[in-house]
Design a protein around this motif. Structure first.
Motif, mmCIF file in Angstrom:
data_model
loop_
_atom_site.group_PDB
_atom_site.id
_atom_site.type_symbol
_atom_site.label_atom_id
_atom_site.label_comp_id
_atom_site.label_asym_id
_atom_site.label_seq_id
_atom_site.Cartn_x
_atom_site.Cartn_y
_atom_site.Cartn_z
ATOM 1 N N MET A 126 0.830 -1.208 0.000
ATOM 2 C CA MET A 126 0.000 0.000 0.000
ATOM 3 C C MET A 126 0.862 1.255 0.000
ATOM 4 N N LEU A 127 1.912 1.249 0.802
ATOM 5 C CA LEU A 127 2.788 2.417 0.868
ATOM 6 C C LEU A 127 3.485 2.659 -0.470
ATOM 7 N N ASN A 128 4.025 1.620 -1.061
ATOM 8 C CA ASN A 128 4.711 1.783 -2.348
ATOM 9 C C ASN A 128 3.762 2.243 -3.449
ATOM 10 N N GLU A 129 2.514 1.858 -3.342
ATOM 11 C CA GLU A 129 1.514 2.257 -4.340
ATOM 12 C C GLU A 129 1.176 3.744 -4.235
ATOM 13 N N ASN A 130 1.284 4.305 -3.037
ATOM 14 C CA ASN A 130 0.756 5.648 -2.797
ATOM 15 C C ASN A 130 1.783 6.739 -2.507
ATOM 16 N N LEU A 131 2.954 6.396 -2.036
ATOM 17 C CA LEU A 131 3.951 7.430 -1.757
ATOM 18 C C LEU A 131 4.466 8.019 -3.063
ATOM 19 N N ARG A 132 4.644 9.344 -3.070
ATOM 20 C CA ARG A 132 5.064 10.047 -4.278
ATOM 21 C C ARG A 132 6.297 10.910 -3.994
ATOM 22 N N PRO A 133 7.225 11.007 -4.952
ATOM 23 C CA PRO A 133 8.425 11.817 -4.727
ATOM 24 C C PRO A 133 8.117 13.273 -4.413
ATOM 25 N N GLU A 134 7.019 13.792 -4.977
ATOM 26 C CA GLU A 134 6.713 15.216 -4.827
ATOM 27 C C GLU A 134 5.959 15.542 -3.542
ATOM 28 N N GLN A 135 5.503 14.551 -2.786
ATOM 29 C CA GLN A 135 4.697 14.859 -1.606
ATOM 30 C C GLN A 135 5.551 15.498 -0.511
ATOM 31 N N SER A 136 4.947 16.418 0.244
ATOM 32 C CA SER A 136 5.651 17.070 1.351
ATOM 33 C C SER A 136 5.306 16.434 2.691
ATOM 34 N N THR A 137 4.287 15.595 2.715
ATOM 35 C CA THR A 137 3.828 14.948 3.942
ATOM 36 C C THR A 137 4.710 13.753 4.272
ATOM 37 N N THR A 138 5.070 13.628 5.552
ATOM 38 C CA THR A 138 5.778 12.444 6.020
ATOM 39 C C THR A 138 4.766 11.492 6.649
ATOM 40 N N VAL A 139 4.750 10.268 6.184
ATOM 41 C CA VAL A 139 3.839 9.243 6.700
ATOM 42 C C VAL A 139 4.500 8.548 7.882
ATOM 43 N N LEU A 140 3.749 8.418 8.977
ATOM 44 C CA LEU A 140 4.301 7.832 10.200
ATOM 45 C C LEU A 140 3.660 6.485 10.503
ATOM 46 N N LEU A 141 4.482 5.487 10.700
ATOM 47 C CA LEU A 141 4.048 4.193 11.218
ATOM 48 C C LEU A 141 3.988 4.300 12.737
ATOM 49 N N GLU A 142 2.894 3.894 13.328
ATOM 50 C CA GLU A 142 2.770 3.996 14.783
ATOM 51 C C GLU A 142 3.212 2.702 15.466
ATOM 52 N N THR A 143 3.956 2.835 16.560
ATOM 53 C CA THR A 143 4.298 1.667 17.369
ATOM 54 C C THR A 143 3.034 1.135 18.036
ATOM 55 N N MET A 144 2.856 -0.165 18.020
ATOM 56 C CA MET A 144 1.624 -0.766 18.517
ATOM 57 C C MET A 144 1.875 -1.605 19.773
ATOM 58 N N ALA A 145 0.803 -1.886 20.507
ATOM 59 C CA ALA A 145 0.907 -2.611 21.774
ATOM 60 C C ALA A 145 0.988 -4.122 21.576
ATOM 61 N N GLY A 146 0.656 -4.616 20.381
ATOM 62 C CA GLY A 146 0.679 -6.049 20.139
ATOM 63 C C GLY A 146 -0.608 -6.745 20.514
ATOM 64 N N LYS A 223 -2.209 -4.822 25.996
ATOM 65 C CA LYS A 223 -3.623 -4.493 26.161
ATOM 66 C C LYS A 223 -4.043 -3.200 25.455
ATOM 67 N N ASP A 224 -3.160 -2.196 25.417
ATOM 68 C CA ASP A 224 -3.471 -0.905 24.781
ATOM 69 C C ASP A 224 -4.671 -0.222 25.423
ATOM 70 N N ARG A 225 -4.507 0.171 26.693
ATOM 71 C CA ARG A 225 -5.549 0.956 27.360
ATOM 72 C C ARG A 225 -4.888 2.185 27.972
ATOM 73 N N HIS A 226 -5.200 3.346 27.405
ATOM 74 C CA HIS A 226 -4.560 4.591 27.806
ATOM 75 C C HIS A 226 -5.099 5.088 29.148
ATOM 76 N N ALA A 227 -4.233 5.782 29.886
ATOM 77 C CA ALA A 227 -4.613 6.431 31.143
ATOM 78 C C ALA A 227 -4.121 7.865 31.111
ATOM 79 N N ARG A 228 -4.692 8.704 31.960
ATOM 80 C CA ARG A 228 -4.227 10.082 32.081
ATOM 81 C C ARG A 228 -2.788 10.095 32.611
ATOM 82 N N ILE A 229 -2.075 11.148 32.261
ATOM 83 C CA ILE A 229 -0.675 11.271 32.670
ATOM 84 C C ILE A 229 -0.562 11.247 34.195
#
Length: 278
Positions: A126-146, A223-229
Motif C-alpha cells: 500500500m505504501l509503495n503504491e501511494n507514496l510520491r516523490p513530490e509529496q511534502s507529507t511524512t507518513v508515520l508508522l505507529e508503534t503498537m501494543a501487540g 492491552k493498549d488501554r490509555h490512562a491520564r498522565i
C-alpha cells in the motif's frame, strides 16, 4: 524546544482546530482526517487553510499530526477492506498537501491470522503504491501494543516495513508511550536503553512524533488501554524524564489520554512545566 498538544475535533475545519489548540495552551495538535471509524471526509476549503496557516505562524506551531481512521487496515484478510484502506490512504495524502510539511500517522494494521510476514507485505504494498516523490507529507508508522494480530508490536516489525519501501525518505515513526510500554519496552526504568534500541534498529532520525499517554496496564500486557498522565503504570517521574530527554526535543508530543478539554489543558501545562523547568 518542547511542543505539546492533544487530539482536536476536525469537524469545523483547520482554523477552528488551530484556535482550539491555542486555547488549550498547545503549539501542535492531532486530528482525524475523517470519522475515526471511516466514511467520507469533509471537503477542504482554501480560505480555511489560509486562516489556519496564519494562526500556526503566529503561535509558532510545530508540525501537526493527522491520524488515519482506525478502520484503515492495509493487511486485512478481505480484499474489500484492503481496497478501502488504499482508497482512504490515497485520498488523505492528497488532502494533506493543502497544509504542506505535516505528518500523517496510521496504525500499520492487523494481519488477522495471515501471519506477520504477510501483513508486512500488504502494508508495504500500500505504501509503495501511494507514496510520491513530490509529496511534502511524512507518513508515520505507529508503534503498537501487540493486541491481537497487530503488526508493529516491536521495532523490528516496523523496520521490516521500512526496508520494503521504495521512497523510504517519506516514512517516519510515531512512538506511543502506552503502546511501547504495553508491548514490553521498559521506558520507566530504561528509557535510554529503549532509545538506543530504537536508534540501532530504526534510527532516531525517523522518530518524528510521540503519542504521550500513560497506561492502565503493566509492562508487556499487550492491552493498549490509555490512562491520564500520572494516573497509570508509567507514572509522572517517567514522563518527566521523557519530556526532558535530549534526544526527544523538537518532536511534537500528542496527548491521547481519556480526558476533556480542561483535562488536556491541565496535562499540557503540567508537561510543559516539566519540560522547561531548570
Amino acid at each position: 524546544m518542547f511542543h505539546i498538544g492533544s487530539h482536536i475535533s476536525s469537524s469545523k475545519g483547520y482554523a477552528a482546530m488551530g484556535r482550539q489548540a491555542v486555547k488549550l495552551g498547545a503549539d501542535t495538535f492531532a486530528f482525524f482526517t475523517r470519522n475515526p471509524r471511516g466514511g467520507s471526509a469533509k471537503a477542504v476549503q482554501q480560505a480555511d487553510v489560509d486562516k489556519y496557516l496564519e494562526i500556526a505562524k503566529e503561535h509558532k506551531f510545530a508540525q501537526i499530526v493527522a491520524h488515519a481512521p482506525y478502520t484503515l487496515n492495509a493487511c486485512a484478510v478481505k480484499e474489500e477492506i484492503r481496497t478501502f484502506a488504499r482508497g482512504v490512504f490515497a485520498d488523505d495524502l492528497q488532502r494533506m498537501e493543502y497544509i504542506p510539511g505535516q505528518y500523517y500517522n496510521f496504525h500499520p494494521g492487523s494481519h488477522v491470522g495471515q501471519g506477520v510476514e504477510k501483513g508486512i507485505e500488504w502494508i508495504a504494498g500500500m505504501l509503495n503504491e501511494n507514496l510520491r516523490p513530490e509529496q511534502s507529507t511524512t507518513v508515520l508508522l505507529e508503534t503498537m501494543a501487540g493486541k491481537g494480530s497487530e503488526v508493529g508490536k516491536n521495532f523490528e516489525e516496523l523496520r521490516a516495513i521500512i526496508d520494503r519501501i521504495e521512497l523510504s525518505d517519506k516514512l517516519g515513526v510515531c512512538l506511543d508511550t502506552c503502546h511501547v510500554w504495553d508491548s514490553g519496552y521498559d521506558i520507566v526504568n530504561n528509557l535510554d536503553g529503549v532509545l538506543e534500541e530504537f536508534e540501532h534498529i530504526i534510527g532516531l532520525e525517523r522518530l518524528k512524533a510521540i503519542h504521550i499517554n500513560d497506561s492502565m496496564n503493566p509492562m508487556g500486557s499487550h492491552k493498549d488501554r490509555h490512562a491520564r498522565i500520572g494516573e497509570g503504570t508509567i507514572g509522572l517521574e517517567a514522563f518527566r524524564r521523557i519530556v526532558r530527554h535530549p534526544l526527544l526535543q523538537d518532536i511534537p508530543f500528542i496527548l491521547e489520554t481519556p480526558n476533556d478539554d480542561a483535562g488536556w489543558a491541565g496535562e499540557i501545562a503540567m508537561l510543559r512545566k516539566m519540560a522547561e523547568e531548570k
